[in-house]
Motif scaffolding. Structure first.
Motif, PDB file in Angstrom:
ATOM      1  N   VAL A   1       0.920  -1.230   0.129  1.00 11.50           N
ATOM      2  CA  VAL A   1       0.100  -0.012   0.125  1.00 11.50           C
ATOM      3  C   VAL A   1       0.777   1.219   0.051  1.00 11.50           C
ATOM      4  O   VAL A   1       1.879   1.190   0.273  1.00 11.50           O
ATOM      5  CB  VAL A   1      -0.877  -0.016   1.418  1.00 11.50           C
ATOM      6  CG1 VAL A   1      -1.780  -1.105   1.290  1.00 11.50           C
ATOM      7  CG2 VAL A   1      -0.186  -0.048   2.544  1.00 11.50           C
ATOM      8  N   ALA A   2       0.464   2.355  -0.463  1.00 11.51           N
ATOM      9  CA  ALA A   2       1.244   3.540  -0.555  1.00 11.51           C
ATOM     10  C   ALA A   2       1.367   4.062   1.121  1.00 11.51           C
ATOM     11  O   ALA A   2       0.347   3.824   1.825  1.00 11.51           O
ATOM     12  CB  ALA A   2       0.216   4.782  -1.328  1.00 11.51           C
ATOM     13  N   ALA A   3       2.452   4.346   1.192  1.00  8.31           N
ATOM     14  CA  ALA A   3       2.805   4.744   2.504  1.00  8.31           C
ATOM     15  C   ALA A   3       1.966   5.641   3.349  1.00  8.31           C
ATOM     16  O   ALA A   3       1.808   5.592   4.539  1.00  8.31           O
ATOM     17  CB  ALA A   3       4.344   5.337   2.712  1.00  8.31           C
ATOM     18  N   ARG A   4       1.308   6.728   2.566  1.00  6.08           N
ATOM     19  CA  ARG A   4       0.627   7.699   3.372  1.00  6.08           C
ATOM     20  C   ARG A   4      -0.877   6.953   3.637  1.00  6.08           C
ATOM     21  O   ARG A   4      -1.453   7.800   4.409  1.00  6.08           O
ATOM     22  CB  ARG A   4       0.265   8.955   2.722  1.00  6.08           C
ATOM     23  CG  ARG A   4      -0.383   8.523   1.296  1.00  6.08           C
ATOM     24  CD  ARG A   4      -0.380   9.923   0.412  1.00  6.08           C
ATOM     25  NE  ARG A   4      -0.674   9.956  -0.982  1.00  6.08           N
ATOM     26  CZ  ARG A   4      -1.608  10.757  -1.437  1.00  6.08           C
ATOM     27  NH1 ARG A   4      -2.108  11.937  -0.861  1.00  6.08           N
ATOM     28  NH2 ARG A   4      -2.124  10.501  -2.602  1.00  6.08           N
ATOM     29  N   PHE A   5      -1.179   5.766   3.153  1.00  8.26           N
ATOM     30  CA  PHE A   5      -2.347   5.275   3.636  1.00  8.26           C
ATOM     31  C   PHE A   5      -2.257   3.935   4.463  1.00  8.26           C
ATOM     32  O   PHE A   5      -3.032   3.222   4.819  1.00  8.26           O
ATOM     33  CB  PHE A   5      -3.232   5.095   2.323  1.00  8.26           C
ATOM     34  CG  PHE A   5      -3.543   6.138   1.529  1.00  8.26           C
ATOM     35  CD1 PHE A   5      -4.033   7.380   2.242  1.00  8.26           C
ATOM     36  CD2 PHE A   5      -3.158   6.474   0.152  1.00  8.26           C
ATOM     37  CE1 PHE A   5      -4.514   8.439   1.422  1.00  8.26           C
ATOM     38  CE2 PHE A   5      -3.465   7.374  -0.698  1.00  8.26           C
ATOM     39  CZ  PHE A   5      -4.027   8.554   0.080  1.00  8.26           C
ATOM     40  N   ALA A   6      -0.973   3.820   4.704  1.00  8.55           N
ATOM     41  CA  ALA A   6      -0.524   2.570   5.518  1.00  8.55           C
ATOM     42  C   ALA A   6      -1.188   2.345   6.837  1.00  8.55           C
ATOM     43  O   ALA A   6      -1.228   1.327   7.520  1.00  8.55           O
ATOM     44  CB  ALA A   6       0.863   2.318   5.743  1.00  8.55           C
ATOM     45  N   GLU A   7      -1.601   3.487   7.447  1.00  9.49           N
ATOM     46  CA  GLU A   7      -2.363   3.401   8.668  1.00  9.49           C
ATOM     47  C   GLU A   7      -3.712   2.709   8.686  1.00  9.49           C
ATOM     48  O   GLU A   7      -3.962   1.952   9.648  1.00  9.49           O
ATOM     49  CB  GLU A   7      -2.911   4.829   8.863  1.00  9.49           C
ATOM     50  CG  GLU A   7      -3.706   4.927  10.354  1.00  9.49           C
ATOM     51  CD  GLU A   7      -2.756   4.738  11.638  1.00  9.49           C
ATOM     52  OE1 GLU A   7      -3.138   4.517  12.617  1.00  9.49           O
ATOM     53  OE2 GLU A   7      -1.314   4.937  11.340  1.00  9.49           O
ATOM     54  N   ALA A   8      -4.232   2.079   7.484  1.00 12.62           N
ATOM     55  CA  ALA A   8      -5.219   1.448   7.438  1.00 12.62           C
ATOM     56  C   ALA A   8      -5.071   0.078   7.756  1.00 12.62           C
ATOM     57  O   ALA A   8      -5.846  -0.888   7.934  1.00 12.62           O
ATOM     58  CB  ALA A   8      -6.070   1.466   5.886  1.00 12.62           C
TER      59      ALA A   8
ATOM     60  N   TYR B   1       4.990   1.480   0.533  1.00 13.44           N
ATOM     61  CA  TYR B   1       6.069   1.874  -0.637  1.00 13.44           C
ATOM     62  C   TYR B   1       5.876   3.393  -0.720  1.00 13.44           C
ATOM     63  O   TYR B   1       4.864   4.155  -0.432  1.00 13.44           O
ATOM     64  CB  TYR B   1       5.741   1.205  -2.070  1.00 13.44           C
ATOM     65  CG  TYR B   1       4.437   1.718  -2.649  1.00 13.44           C
ATOM     66  CD1 TYR B   1       4.567   3.001  -3.567  1.00 13.44           C
ATOM     67  CD2 TYR B   1       3.300   1.182  -2.456  1.00 13.44           C
ATOM     68  CE1 TYR B   1       3.486   3.313  -3.997  1.00 13.44           C
ATOM     69  CE2 TYR B   1       1.987   1.590  -3.206  1.00 13.44           C
ATOM     70  CZ  TYR B   1       2.156   2.808  -3.914  1.00 13.44           C
ATOM     71  OH  TYR B   1       1.084   3.425  -4.554  1.00 13.44           O
ATOM     72  N   GLU B   2       7.130   3.916  -0.887  1.00 15.20           N
ATOM     73  CA  GLU B   2       7.206   5.438  -1.360  1.00 15.20           C
ATOM     74  C   GLU B   2       7.788   5.394  -2.742  1.00 15.20           C
ATOM     75  O   GLU B   2       7.699   4.476  -3.392  1.00 15.20           O
ATOM     76  CB  GLU B   2       8.350   6.125  -0.569  1.00 15.20           C
ATOM     77  CG  GLU B   2       8.201   5.899   0.955  1.00 15.20           C
ATOM     78  CD  GLU B   2       7.248   7.030   1.605  1.00 15.20           C
ATOM     79  OE1 GLU B   2       6.746   8.058   0.739  1.00 15.20           O
ATOM     80  OE2 GLU B   2       7.143   7.084   2.830  1.00 15.20           O
ATOM     81  N   GLY B   3       7.444   6.685  -3.431  1.00 12.48           N
ATOM     82  CA  GLY B   3       7.648   6.828  -4.893  1.00 12.48           C
ATOM     83  C   GLY B   3       6.655   6.286  -5.679  1.00 12.48           C
ATOM     84  O   GLY B   3       5.618   6.319  -5.478  1.00 12.48           O
ATOM     85  N   ALA B   4       7.090   6.060  -7.178  1.00  9.90           N
ATOM     86  CA  ALA B   4       6.264   5.774  -8.060  1.00  9.90           C
ATOM     87  C   ALA B   4       5.680   4.360  -7.985  1.00  9.90           C
ATOM     88  O   ALA B   4       6.649   3.330  -7.888  1.00  9.90           O
ATOM     89  CB  ALA B   4       7.063   5.973  -9.442  1.00  9.90           C
TER      90      ALA B   4
ATOM     91  N   PRO C   1       8.579  -6.225  -9.217  1.00  8.89           N
ATOM     92  CA  PRO C   1       8.861  -7.073  -8.145  1.00  8.89           C
ATOM     93  C   PRO C   1       7.579  -7.850  -7.643  1.00  8.89           C
ATOM     94  O   PRO C   1       7.615  -9.056  -7.290  1.00  8.89           O
ATOM     95  CB  PRO C   1       9.310  -6.053  -6.871  1.00  8.89           C
ATOM     96  CG  PRO C   1       9.802  -4.780  -7.763  1.00  8.89           C
ATOM     97  CD  PRO C   1       8.987  -4.868  -9.014  1.00  8.89           C
ATOM     98  N   LEU C   2       6.452  -7.179  -7.762  1.00 10.20           N
ATOM     99  CA  LEU C   2       5.054  -7.928  -7.658  1.00 10.20           C
ATOM    100  C   LEU C   2       5.108  -9.254  -8.331  1.00 10.20           C
ATOM    101  O   LEU C   2       4.700 -10.137  -7.826  1.00 10.20           O
ATOM    102  CB  LEU C   2       4.055  -7.247  -7.634  1.00 10.20           C
ATOM    103  CG  LEU C   2       3.957  -5.970  -6.423  1.00 10.20           C
ATOM    104  CD1 LEU C   2       2.758  -5.053  -7.007  1.00 10.20           C
ATOM    105  CD2 LEU C   2       3.606  -6.410  -4.950  1.00 10.20           C
TER     106      LEU C   2
END
Length: 259
Positions: free
Chosen positions: A38-45, A56-59, A66-67
């Protein structure tokens, strides 16, 4: 895709939005073996989950390679169009690509995108739909038509397919187009048809290949332990697909008696 079909699939739930992360976290509670990306800024979920989480950070496009390497099933909580563009540079073939499906942010639909049969995305979509109370949107002809999936018939029973890829394509077309197909079962469990509806009338069942008038059928599905000689492959050309169930001592005796 994992080469060992008996191993549990490696699943990753992927989200790039706030609502997508919430849906992925909800699904992860019911799939404790799944990883999350998940995008780092929504990882709180994902806080409090026991699942492995990659924030993850970045693009986001940098995560796709990798996935594809690490997982057998990838569930994207991302729009269908975006997923198509993101995965396009990484596609190889259906024997190697992972199963890919998308779920909308509201968790209403689960849509297989890639490797529906061989990669298991169709089955995964049905699982995800059941867990989320969503609708699985299947577009594979054999699933929609409720007929035999030639490329994975008997896989859950340990059967192995034996045929050139072109044969599988040609025979699959005959099945979904409701052309006359002979299904000859000389070995293996008889409990391979698990749909609630009967076999389509275009599928004609036999217990011995010798009983089949090969000129009457567009294709032949042969479930057997017997060897297939070159002459038969040449006679049927692109119309034959052979399945090899696991060999037990009892079935070996039956095979030797029939040969």
């Amino acid at each position: 895709m994992s080469p060992d079909n008996t191993a549990p699939p490696r699943i990753c739930l992927v989200a790039i939005t706030k609502h997508g992360a919430a849906q992925a976290a909800m699904l992860a509670q019911q799939l404790p073996q799944a990883s999350l990306c998940v995008a780092a800024r929504f990882a709180e979920a994902t806080k409090g989950l026991s699942n492995p989480v990659q924030a993850y950070e970045g693009a986001f496009k940098d995560q796709i390679g990798p996935l594809f390497q690490a997982f057998d099933q990838i569930v994207f909580f991302v729009s269908l169009g975006a997923v198509v563009r993101l995965i396009a540079p990484h596609l190889k073939n259906k024997d190697e690509d992972p199963g890919v499906l998308v779920v909308d942010d509201a968790g209403q639909f689960a849509i297989p995108v890639l490797s529906g049969h061989v990669g298991g995305a169709n089955a995964m979509a049905e699982t995800v739909a059941a867990l989320l109370g969503a609708t699985a949107v299947l577009t594979t002809a054999s699933d929609v038509g409720k007929t035999i999936p030639v490329d994975i018939l008997g896989r859950e029973l340990g059967w192995h397919i034996e045929a050139p890829k072109l044969n599988i394509t040609r025979v699959s077309a005959a099945v979904v187009n409701e052309e006359a197909v002979a299904l000859v079962q000389e070995a293996g469990s008889p409990h391979w048809w698990t749909r609630p509806t009967p076999l389509p009338p275009s599928i004609h069942r036999y217990t011995r290949l010798e009983d089949v008038d090969l000129t009457r059928y567009r294709a032949v599905l042969w479930i057997t332990h017997r060897p297939v000689d070159d002459a038969l492959w040449q006679t049927l050309h692109e119309r034959l697909v052979v399945y090899r169930p696991p060999v037990s001592s009892a079935s070996q005796c039956h095979t030797e008696a029939a040969a």
